[in-house]
Design a protein around this motif. Sequence first.
Motif, short mmCIF file in Angstrom:
data_model
loop_
_atom_site.label_atom_id
_atom_site.label_comp_id
_atom_site.label_asym_id
_atom_site.label_seq_id
_atom_site.Cartn_x
_atom_site.Cartn_y
_atom_site.Cartn_z
N ASP A 181 -49.47 38.69 5.52
CA ASP A 181 -48.19 38.55 6.06
C ASP A 181 -47.15 37.91 5.24
O ASP A 181 -47.63 37.24 4.13
CB ASP A 181 -48.20 38.18 7.45
CG ASP A 181 -47.23 38.83 8.44
OD1 ASP A 181 -46.04 38.11 8.43
OD2 ASP A 181 -47.31 39.63 9.19
N ASP A 182 -46.01 37.52 5.73
CA ASP A 182 -45.17 36.41 5.00
C ASP A 182 -45.84 35.35 4.40
O ASP A 182 -46.59 34.59 5.10
CB ASP A 182 -44.29 36.10 6.21
CG ASP A 182 -43.09 35.32 5.45
OD1 ASP A 182 -42.85 35.52 4.28
OD2 ASP A 182 -41.99 34.87 6.24
N ASP A 341 -42.01 38.26 19.04
CA ASP A 341 -43.56 37.79 18.70
C ASP A 341 -43.83 36.99 20.13
O ASP A 341 -43.20 36.42 20.61
CB ASP A 341 -43.41 36.70 17.68
CG ASP A 341 -43.01 37.22 16.29
OD1 ASP A 341 -42.74 38.43 16.17
OD2 ASP A 341 -42.97 36.33 15.44
C1 9PG Z 1 -43.14 36.48 9.10
C2 9PG Z 1 -42.99 36.71 10.81
C3 9PG Z 1 -44.10 37.79 11.27
C4 9PG Z 1 -43.96 38.21 12.39
C5 9PG Z 1 -42.48 38.88 12.76
C6 9PG Z 1 -41.56 38.08 12.11
O1 9PG Z 1 -35.69 34.99 15.10
N1 9PG Z 1 -36.38 34.74 14.12
O2 9PG Z 1 -35.72 33.73 13.26
C7 9PG Z 1 -37.83 35.16 13.76
C8 9PG Z 1 -38.55 35.00 12.78
C9 9PG Z 1 -39.58 35.47 12.66
C10 9PG Z 1 -39.81 36.54 13.33
C11 9PG Z 1 -39.35 37.00 14.09
C12 9PG Z 1 -37.96 36.29 14.43
O3 9PG Z 1 -41.14 37.17 12.86
O4 9PG Z 1 -42.08 39.56 13.97
O5 9PG Z 1 -44.84 39.27 13.07
O6 9PG Z 1 -44.24 38.80 10.20
O7 9PG Z 1 -41.73 37.51 10.91
O8 9PG Z 1 -41.98 35.78 8.70
#
Ligand code: 9PG
Length: 457
Positions: A181-182, A341
């Motif tokens: 992942d990230d 999430d």
């Molecule tokens: C990686 C993550 C994971 C995760 C994804 C996503 O609103 N927000 O700031 C926000 C940040 C991250 C996020 C969702 C919302 O998660 O859903 O599974 O891959 O990115 O950075």
Amino acid sequence: MSAAPHDELVVDPERFRVYAEGWQSWSPTRLSGPRDVAPVPASGWELAMRFRPDRPPVPGAFQGEGLLVVDPGTGAPVVRYGADGTRLDAVPTIRAEHRDGRLLVGVDGDVTTTSHPDLVTALTGFGTEVATRSGTAPLRPAPRVWCSWYQYFEAVTAADVEENLMQIDRLGLEVDVVQVDDGWSDGLGEGGAPRRSFDLVRLVDRVRSGGRRLGIWLAPFLVGAGTSLARRHPDWLVGYAGHNWGQDLLGLDLTHPAVREHLHATISGLRDLGVGYLKLDFLYGGAVPGTRHLDVTPLAAYRSGLKLVREAAGPETFLLGCGAPILPSVGLVDGMRVSPDTFHAGGEDGSRGLRGRVGAAARAWQQGRFWVNDADCLVARRSYALREPWAETVETFGGLRSSSDRLADLDDWGLETTRRLLAGAPGPEPFTDRVVRAGLATAADAGALEELEEGRP
Ligand code: 9PG
């Protein structure tokens, strides 16, 4: 939006129910009753990252993007207001306001109104009709996935991944894709190359030699405002797409030839390396309002960008959408995150609730019709206070099954649950009506409603 009055429906003021489809993966989607108040964004970033930014919700109204279904609660048929599915680049916004036993329904585009015996029939029928009209190809089975995110977050290293790969073999877990992942790269804004410490070539090799595929996370449709790409190519950017990674985010102009070239090169580069699975995240960034190189709607730009990704990734690569507009993605991804999430860094005590449960339950009807539903990863380690109810949610509503723990840390319950959920992954077929009904019951339980994340990011 200028919502034109569309319908006026007599409802039982105590008993009516409204299903309103949220804009993207992370948007609130639920079944509401007379006492429920639909959430509204508290800030600009929340509007950008949880809602449809050019259609801000109106306090006191229920708002569906392309779909809103009403059970009047009077015994009269359920009424469905929906996009007709032939043009997924034009998704109407539908609003319903309750006034003394009447629901006033307004729309800002073409909407088809139909009657149905119950909510389940209305939703599953919509799924089947839209999939048919938009010419969705037969769905493929989702791979079983191990994902790095909910254990290692951005600090993931190639060594962490290799350690878990070894454990997957040792434990004999049914995992087809090992997904990084990230954290593996500084992103598209910095060229999209792996971080120096991250030897992707070696990792692909290791994973493939065990008969599995390597999966990679990327956010292909936006960049940070402070990245080199944003500074060098202001003409590649469309507009504000929220805030993350310590900076504002900007959507990319997917109609710009140079952006398309850059995207194609990045994604075909990953394909050439042997990556066989892409988690395409923050996809809403490709659909933000703003001026583009070509004079097309944001959704037409979005779909043309996603088609380009599919082309560059090749037909055999499994594409998982995340943070992705729902209806505009139909037919272009194999799997879709249908919920925000649930597990957050530092959230082991469970105090932030089961955020993903309501969305994953409400959208159960999409499984096997639009794509394979991803409710998000199972987190089964002992330290996670909500591991049991979360595992139950994933087992009921998860079409794509993934594990996100350091496998060596799992206790007996964690390992047994991980093993069972991976082995029991459903096929790409729709869930039964019974599961869809159970999903609506879960999504209607006001006590279970997920709240918007306070103070994030
Ligand atoms: C990686 C993550 C994971 C995760 C994804 C996503 O609103 N927000 O700031 C926000 C940040 C991250 C996020 C969702 C919302 O998660 O859903 O599974 O891959 O990115 O950075």
